[in-house]
Design a protein around this motif. Sequence first.
Motif, short mmCIF file in Angstrom:
data_model
loop_
_atom_site.label_atom_id
_atom_site.label_comp_id
_atom_site.label_asym_id
_atom_site.label_seq_id
_atom_site.Cartn_x
_atom_site.Cartn_y
_atom_site.Cartn_z
N VAL A 45 0.85 -1.19 0.00
CA VAL A 45 0.00 0.00 0.00
C VAL A 45 0.88 1.24 0.00
N ARG A 57 -0.99 7.07 2.39
CA ARG A 57 -1.36 8.48 2.33
C ARG A 57 -1.52 9.06 3.72
N ALA A 114 -4.28 4.33 5.54
CA ALA A 114 -5.19 4.65 4.44
C ALA A 114 -4.32 5.03 3.25
N GLY A 115 -4.62 4.44 2.10
CA GLY A 115 -3.81 4.70 0.91
C GLY A 115 -4.33 3.94 -0.28
N GLU A 116 -3.42 3.67 -1.24
CA GLU A 116 -3.81 2.95 -2.46
C GLU A 116 -2.91 1.73 -2.64
N ASP A 152 -0.46 -0.59 -4.28
CA ASP A 152 0.66 -0.28 -5.18
C ASP A 152 1.30 -1.53 -5.75
N ASP A 208 -6.50 0.60 -6.08
CA ASP A 208 -7.66 0.56 -5.18
C ASP A 208 -7.37 1.36 -3.92
N ALA A 209 -8.30 2.22 -3.53
CA ALA A 209 -8.18 2.96 -2.27
C ALA A 209 -8.62 2.04 -1.13
N ALA A 226 -11.60 1.71 1.11
CA ALA A 226 -11.61 2.95 1.90
C ALA A 226 -12.99 3.59 1.85
N VAL A 277 -15.70 6.37 1.18
CA VAL A 277 -15.76 7.42 0.15
C VAL A 277 -16.27 8.74 0.72
N ASP A 326 -11.95 11.83 3.72
CA ASP A 326 -10.66 11.80 3.06
C ASP A 326 -9.73 10.79 3.74
N PRO A 327 -8.57 10.49 3.13
CA PRO A 327 -7.67 9.49 3.72
C PRO A 327 -7.20 9.84 5.12
#
Length: 298
Positions: free
Chosen positions: A32, A35, A65-67, A69, A82-83, A112, A114, A117-118
């Motif tokens: 991940v 963020r 929290a992030g995306e 990778d 994907d978040a 995550a 919606v 925010d992260p």
Amino acid sequence: MWAAVAEGFGGPEQVEVVRVPVPAPGAGQVRVRVRAAGLNPVDGAVRAGVFGGEGQRLGFGWDVAGEIDGLGAGVSGRAIGDAVVGLHYGTVKPLGTHAEYVVLDASALAPAPVAVDPVTAAALPLSGLTAARSVDLLELAPGASVLVTGAAGMVGGLAVQLAARAGYVVTALAGAGDEELVRSLGAAHFVPRGSAPAGPVDGVVDTAVLGGPALALVRDGGAYVGLIPGAAPAAERGVRVVEQEVAADGAHLARLVALVDAGELTLRVARTFPLAEAPKAHAHLADPGTRGRIVLTA
């Protein structure tokens, strides 16, 4: 990548932000791009040596929290970009979520939210799962009276919300200035710190870790839920004494995310710091009156 670690026990001055290799996901794991990551009291305990690990590099951070990778072998249902939010379980570990990248088991992740925010989402995993497990362990009938100690804290505030949502009549025990806050979270009654409810309650979620004094407020045959394994008082008067132990449970976390997106679970962030200022964030971890999670951004 940059990561916050400590090479010895002590205060915030032990925390360093250093360059380390970017981790690679193994089978069943994902990487991940971080963020935001919560800074929890357990991180301060790790830094102080409460859990051991002498002579080892200590990484910090449980929430992320992030995306996504990178994907390890055998991972399905996930895609790059994907978040997500997740819990990186473990007290003594060389790297945590206070880094630019982190590797977790795919099962520890949830989509995550919606609606936030992260930074806000990063306040959910550890506190949310702890509060939810604690409320679930009460196992009382709807309408039962439940006292939440430390109700203005992060875990306590989530426990108030989840207990009220479960149909319990919640009394919040917190500082004298916190009545408006805890009532806004769903508490029907308020007791200022140092006082006691008018009568015994059916159950207690002891997020303030009061121990025996909290147990004494439970009626005979009621329920006491402790937050720290091994720290609960001995059972007495037929009170069922249980302790929650958090786990990296992506499915359970996804249910909490759904509550956040539905506007039924409020998350609170007190302050944010960039990862490079992790030592400064640790210095603020024990600030009295902090109402919400400290979050690092990477």
